[in-house]
Motif scaffolding. Sequence first.
Motif, PDB file in Angstrom:
ATOM      1  N   ASP A 102      -7.194   7.894  -3.229  1.00 53.51           N
ATOM      2  CA  ASP A 102      -6.610   7.493  -4.500  1.00 53.51           C
ATOM      3  C   ASP A 102      -7.140   6.112  -4.896  1.00 53.51           C
ATOM      4  O   ASP A 102      -7.040   5.150  -4.105  1.00 53.51           O
ATOM      5  CB  ASP A 102      -5.086   7.440  -4.363  1.00 53.51           C
ATOM      6  N   PRO A 103      -7.729   5.973  -6.096  1.00 57.36           N
ATOM      7  CA  PRO A 103      -8.355   4.701  -6.482  1.00 57.36           C
ATOM      8  C   PRO A 103      -7.404   3.509  -6.462  1.00 57.36           C
ATOM      9  O   PRO A 103      -7.777   2.416  -6.031  1.00 57.36           O
ATOM     10  CB  PRO A 103      -8.874   4.979  -7.896  1.00 57.36           C
ATOM     11  N   ALA A 104      -6.169   3.696  -6.940  1.00 54.38           N
ATOM     12  CA  ALA A 104      -5.229   2.574  -6.993  1.00 54.38           C
ATOM     13  C   ALA A 104      -4.820   2.125  -5.602  1.00 54.38           C
ATOM     14  O   ALA A 104      -4.757   0.921  -5.313  1.00 54.38           O
ATOM     15  CB  ALA A 104      -3.996   2.970  -7.814  1.00 54.38           C
TER      16      ALA A 104
ATOM     17  N   LEU B  85      -5.422  -1.761  -1.053  1.00 49.12           N
ATOM     18  CA  LEU B  85      -5.754  -2.017   0.344  1.00 49.12           C
ATOM     19  C   LEU B  85      -6.914  -3.000   0.448  1.00 49.12           C
ATOM     20  O   LEU B  85      -6.894  -3.915   1.280  1.00 49.12           O
ATOM     21  CB  LEU B  85      -6.104  -0.697   1.038  1.00 49.12           C
ATOM     22  N   GLU B  86      -7.902  -2.831  -0.410  1.00 51.48           N
ATOM     23  CA  GLU B  86      -9.035  -3.762  -0.410  1.00 51.48           C
ATOM     24  C   GLU B  86      -8.588  -5.156  -0.856  1.00 51.48           C
ATOM     25  O   GLU B  86      -9.023  -6.172  -0.297  1.00 51.48           O
ATOM     26  CB  GLU B  86     -10.134  -3.223  -1.322  1.00 51.48           C
ATOM     27  N   GLU B  87      -7.691  -5.194  -1.835  1.00 50.18           N
ATOM     28  CA  GLU B  87      -7.217  -6.484  -2.366  1.00 50.18           C
ATOM     29  C   GLU B  87      -6.465  -7.281  -1.316  1.00 50.18           C
ATOM     30  O   GLU B  87      -6.717  -8.478  -1.123  1.00 50.18           O
ATOM     31  CB  GLU B  87      -6.314  -6.227  -3.572  1.00 50.18           C
ATOM     32  N   ILE B  88      -5.519  -6.636  -0.623  1.00 52.62           N
ATOM     33  CA  ILE B  88      -4.696  -7.385   0.328  1.00 52.62           C
ATOM     34  C   ILE B  88      -5.475  -7.777   1.573  1.00 52.62           C
ATOM     35  O   ILE B  88      -5.043  -8.659   2.326  1.00 52.62           O
ATOM     36  CB  ILE B  88      -3.433  -6.598   0.731  1.00 52.62           C
TER      37      ILE B  88
ATOM     38  N   VAL C 269       0.839  -1.200   0.000  1.00 51.15           N
ATOM     39  CA  VAL C 269       0.000   0.000   0.000  1.00 51.15           C
ATOM     40  C   VAL C 269       0.873   1.248   0.000  1.00 51.15           C
ATOM     41  O   VAL C 269       0.607   2.213  -0.725  1.00 51.15           O
ATOM     42  CB  VAL C 269      -0.955  -0.001   1.206  1.00 51.15           C
ATOM     43  N   ILE C 270       1.942   1.226   0.795  1.00 54.96           N
ATOM     44  CA  ILE C 270       2.838   2.383   0.873  1.00 54.96           C
ATOM     45  C   ILE C 270       3.484   2.668  -0.481  1.00 54.96           C
ATOM     46  O   ILE C 270       3.764   3.822  -0.824  1.00 54.96           O
ATOM     47  CB  ILE C 270       3.898   2.168   1.968  1.00 54.96           C
TER      48      ILE C 270
END
Length: 265
Positions: free
Chosen positions: A198-200, A205-208, A42-43
């Motif tokens: 930020d969408p990406a 964050l949602e993916e992990i 994410v960072i």
Amino acid sequence: MPHQESAPSGIDSTRMSHARAYDYVLGGKDNFAVDREAARQVIALAPDLPALGKAQRRFLLRVTQMCAEEGIRQFLDIGAGIPTAPNVHQSAREIVPDARVVYVDNDPIVFVHNQALLSPDDNVVSIQADVRRPDELLAAPEVQQLIDFDQPVLLLFIGLFHLVTDAEDPAAIVARFRERMAPGSYICISQFCADGSDPAARAKLEEISVNSPAPMTFRRREEIERFFDGFELLPPGVVDVQQWWPDENAPPTMLKVAAGVGRKR
């Protein structure tokens, strides 16, 4: 063979924990490789994530002191996370030396760390409980012993409700606690906000979090405001967490955390 980090009995060090990842973001050391890798992903897309985490932490501590100055003597911190000094009880006791604090978290490793790191104190306890079962939480003996709901209390939900899905109805959870709170009590909520994020970075964050114990749920600001139904929303309302004390001149971040404080009428 890769090194397997040791963990307390019953703790899965191969599955990401939001509490441990947040500990890493804040600069802590109570985390595992899987947590660090998730946070780093994410960072990589939102390099200012640590600044956002620290802004949320400052918000928590300043609201705690603000409420202590208003005469609040008891504090219920739900979703407390791994202890990071200064803690809620340390901040409150700068104002109210005999403040009573109950730390609550559903993550077993958070409970282990709280038990080990919090100084022995009859008026500061840690319990393992799930906010999604509010009646069980409220009935816990430690809560019954330290929190008098006939008197004002500060109820803290910091960085918690983005880990509660819409199907689990966080607004109804808050309402159940509100029913027990005396007039003059305060509630403090912060969570990841869809507006402006930020969408990406949000997608990562949602993916992990999909394979974590609690998938991530971003919400719009107006959805978060509904959590404060039945409370008087203090100015400046539900805003980016950095905007609560704009004198600090904190720059905007790529991911957004919305935060608010309400007082029960």
